[in-house]
Design an enzyme around this catalytic site. Sequence first.
Site, PDB file in Angstrom:
ATOM      1  N   HIS A  48      47.313  46.528  43.213  1.00 25.71           N
ATOM      2  CA  HIS A  48      47.288  45.827  41.886  1.00 25.71           C
ATOM      3  C   HIS A  48      47.066  44.446  41.664  1.00 25.71           C
ATOM      4  O   HIS A  48      46.014  43.877  41.005  1.00 25.71           O
ATOM      5  CB  HIS A  48      48.620  45.846  41.296  1.00 25.71           C
ATOM      6  N   HIS A  72      50.259  36.768  42.706  1.00 25.96           N
ATOM      7  CA  HIS A  72      50.898  36.312  41.253  1.00 25.96           C
ATOM      8  C   HIS A  72      52.395  37.288  41.244  1.00 25.96           C
ATOM      9  O   HIS A  72      53.088  36.888  40.536  1.00 25.96           O
ATOM     10  CB  HIS A  72      50.071  37.011  40.211  1.00 25.96           C
ATOM     11  N   GLU A  76      58.140  37.058  42.604  1.00 24.04           N
ATOM     12  CA  GLU A  76      59.191  37.843  41.534  1.00 24.04           C
ATOM     13  C   GLU A  76      59.372  39.142  42.525  1.00 24.04           C
ATOM     14  O   GLU A  76      60.734  39.689  42.586  1.00 24.04           O
ATOM     15  CB  GLU A  76      58.254  38.595  40.425  1.00 24.04           C
ATOM     16  N   ASP A  77      58.515  39.643  43.421  1.00 28.53           N
ATOM     17  CA  ASP A  77      58.831  40.951  43.971  1.00 28.53           C
ATOM     18  C   ASP A  77      58.955  40.892  45.567  1.00 28.53           C
ATOM     19  O   ASP A  77      59.277  41.974  46.119  1.00 28.53           O
ATOM     20  CB  ASP A  77      57.525  41.720  43.610  1.00 28.53           C
ATOM     21  N   ASP A 148      46.255  40.800  34.999  1.00 31.18           N
ATOM     22  CA  ASP A 148      47.325  41.399  35.420  1.00 31.18           C
ATOM     23  C   ASP A 148      47.560  42.664  34.315  1.00 31.18           C
ATOM     24  O   ASP A 148      47.720  43.705  34.541  1.00 31.18           O
ATOM     25  CB  ASP A 148      48.517  40.594  35.448  1.00 31.18           C
TER      26      ASP A 148
END
Length: 251
Positions: A48, A72, A76-77, A148
């Site tokens: 991704h 990016h 968050e992940d 994205d």
Amino acid sequence: MRAMDQLLDKIRDYLPQERAELVERALDYAVRVHDGQSRRSGGPYIEHPVSAAKYLADLSLDAPTIAAALLHDVVEDCDVTVDDLRREFGDDVASLVDGVTKLTKLDSLASDDRDVHRPANDRQAESLRKMLVAMAEDIRVVLIKLADRLHNMQTLGALGPDRREAIAQETLDIYAPLAHRLGMGEVKWQLEDLAFRYLQPNQYRAISKLLSSKRQEREAYVRQVTEVLKRELVRANFNAEVTGRPKHIYS
């Protein structure tokens, strides 16, 4: 991965070596911290951010933007902070990733606050577009977010029907118009076609089949009319350039 090689070949074509090295370091970092993570489609998660970065490299954007696109989702992940990125890649890349992370949170809030089965009205969509731009102190943040969203739409089939429809509607209401305003015509029409595919699948298939069977005829017609207009403009002493193209599915 072929996409990684394509990305590196692309950035080495237009970036000086020291700038290309920033992207290479970001790619190595993203591969490491996303290791073991998968997308719902079953593929490795790194596909991704690499795809998003490749879209932006095709536009010949600068090295910090490409690096931030690769990174990016790490805040968050993954077990990564903005300060970690600042120490590793500098203020510019860290600020871009932080901006994209904030926009992603706004996305989630906006989706939760409205009926996902009903298209946002013009006022809602315009308000969210303004918030997206206002929160993005650097326009490159918005460009990363559009890249994205484009890859997410291309892999939307892995989600359930309700979620697919909600994301497709949001894309049509917000992201496609935003791409248009930023002059990203190709991204706009890709987002529109992908959203149309999930919102009205029967109509999408019917139009797609019709356009596919008639494409050569349509292209020939556009060429013919273009030549006629050029001749008539010359005859009328106008110095002009005439271009044309077949319409995409949604339009």
